[in-house]
Write an enzyme that holds these catalytic residues in place. Sequence first.
Site, PDB file in Angstrom:
ATOM      1  N   TYR A 110       0.785  -1.231   0.000  1.00 25.80           N
ATOM      2  CA  TYR A 110       0.000   0.000   0.000  1.00 25.80           C
ATOM      3  C   TYR A 110       0.820   1.287   0.000  1.00 25.80           C
ATOM      4  O   TYR A 110       0.257   2.366  -0.157  1.00 25.80           O
ATOM      5  CB  TYR A 110      -0.968  -0.022   1.179  1.00 25.80           C
ATOM      6  CG  TYR A 110      -2.017  -1.097   1.016  1.00 25.80           C
ATOM      7  CD1 TYR A 110      -3.115  -0.902   0.198  1.00 25.80           C
ATOM      8  CD2 TYR A 110      -1.859  -2.335   1.640  1.00 25.80           C
ATOM      9  CE1 TYR A 110      -4.052  -1.894   0.005  1.00 25.80           C
ATOM     10  CE2 TYR A 110      -2.799  -3.340   1.465  1.00 25.80           C
ATOM     11  CZ  TYR A 110      -3.891  -3.124   0.649  1.00 25.80           C
ATOM     12  OH  TYR A 110      -4.816  -4.105   0.459  1.00 25.80           O
ATOM     13  N   PHE A 130     -10.087  -4.643  11.301  1.00 26.49           N
ATOM     14  CA  PHE A 130     -11.359  -4.474  10.582  1.00 26.49           C
ATOM     15  C   PHE A 130     -11.220  -4.961   9.156  1.00 26.49           C
ATOM     16  O   PHE A 130     -12.041  -4.737   8.345  1.00 26.49           O
ATOM     17  CB  PHE A 130     -11.812  -3.005  10.624  1.00 26.49           C
ATOM     18  CG  PHE A 130     -10.760  -2.017  10.186  1.00 26.49           C
ATOM     19  CD1 PHE A 130     -10.610  -1.694   8.840  1.00 26.49           C
ATOM     20  CD2 PHE A 130      -9.929  -1.405  11.122  1.00 26.49           C
ATOM     21  CE1 PHE A 130      -9.657  -0.778   8.443  1.00 26.49           C
ATOM     22  CE2 PHE A 130      -8.988  -0.476  10.720  1.00 26.49           C
ATOM     23  CZ  PHE A 130      -8.848  -0.163   9.384  1.00 26.49           C
TER      24      PHE A 130
END
Length: 409
Positions: free
Chosen positions: A123, A409
């Site tokens: 990322y 999450f």
Amino acid sequence: MTTDVRVLRQADWDEWYENLIRAFGGVAESSEERELWNALTEYDRSLGVWDGESCVGTAGAFSFRVTVPGGASVPAAGVTMVSVAATHRRRGVLTAMMRRQLDDVRARGESLAVLVASEPVIYGRFGYGIATLSVGAEIDTARVRLSVPAGTDDVRLRYAAPAEVLDACEAVYARLVPLRPGMLERRPGWERLMLLDPESERDGASPLQCVVAERDGEVVGYTRFRVKPGWGPAGHNGAVAMVDLEGLDPAVRAALWRFLFDIDLTSTLRTRGRPVDDAWQYMVSDIRRCQLRTKDSLHVRLVEVGAALEARAYQAPVDVVFEVEDSFCPWNEGRWRLTGDTKGAVCARTEDAPDLALTVRELGAAYLGGVSLASLAAAGRVRELRQGALTEASTAFTSTLAPWLPHGF
């Protein structure tokens, strides 16, 4: 081959989710886990890439609020469920999803995007910087002792069914959220994540257990954990796996840690995902027998540089001009003057000479105060263009408490 990036429809969720599971190894999750993630999915924030009738890419986002230095709670997109089918590597699928997603985050007025990476190398090229670390430990509780603060013996502990005390535990958590950068407000429904207890995650240990700490009849702390019995030639060698632990003051936290250390028939306490400045590390008699290990946790991306830098406060007065490079979100490119202190900040475009040059990735890494701009400069990732600017900015960006992501999450 043509691919189509589109917003997820509820009718397509099962195929979309199966593609995600396959990308992460293909091991089916429990029906409990699957139902929870289905319920939490925000369909209007979830994307699928389709090659004809087949789903070949997934990405989603949750609408979070994250604490930033100074205690403010800032809207942030929690990027999640990102996958690309192994048959469709190196075809621009991930880039197309990241492009669509960040444009959507910007349109929603969120200045931050955050994620937890399965592979941290992925990322950075999209502007995400590693902003928090977490620490895990395997503590030899047969040899390591705790030194506890005054008042620890006054805290009452009791076992409770996790579901029965969930609301009280969530109230404790909510009181702690504004105190530490990186912590997430739990939106309705997310409290169910705290009770998720699939047998596949127990590794032979007990179902989830809970002990609450009380003072004057009020729940002021809690820990959730599992116990894995074990026996060897010398006797018991059971282990405690701590899932989480929160308390409103040092005595409460110490009482809960001491309880975990002293559970009968166990000699090991395993923790993971704790803050790097977690207080128990300064209570133990022998830190070497705790086998500490750190790993990356929350990755942060500034979607709107000006708004994000204005949203937080700064430990010391700061007045610096950043020369920001951001090829993936070019609206952030250019010079930004940040002026701020403990009361707040202003960040606006400027034509003034730059003091520091860096990419948006470095700003994301330093944003929550856990990564020093000076350390990034030492690695060649920040350039000081005005003498003294690096020290000024590094000091201002720090946080009293280390930033921490309490759960994934």
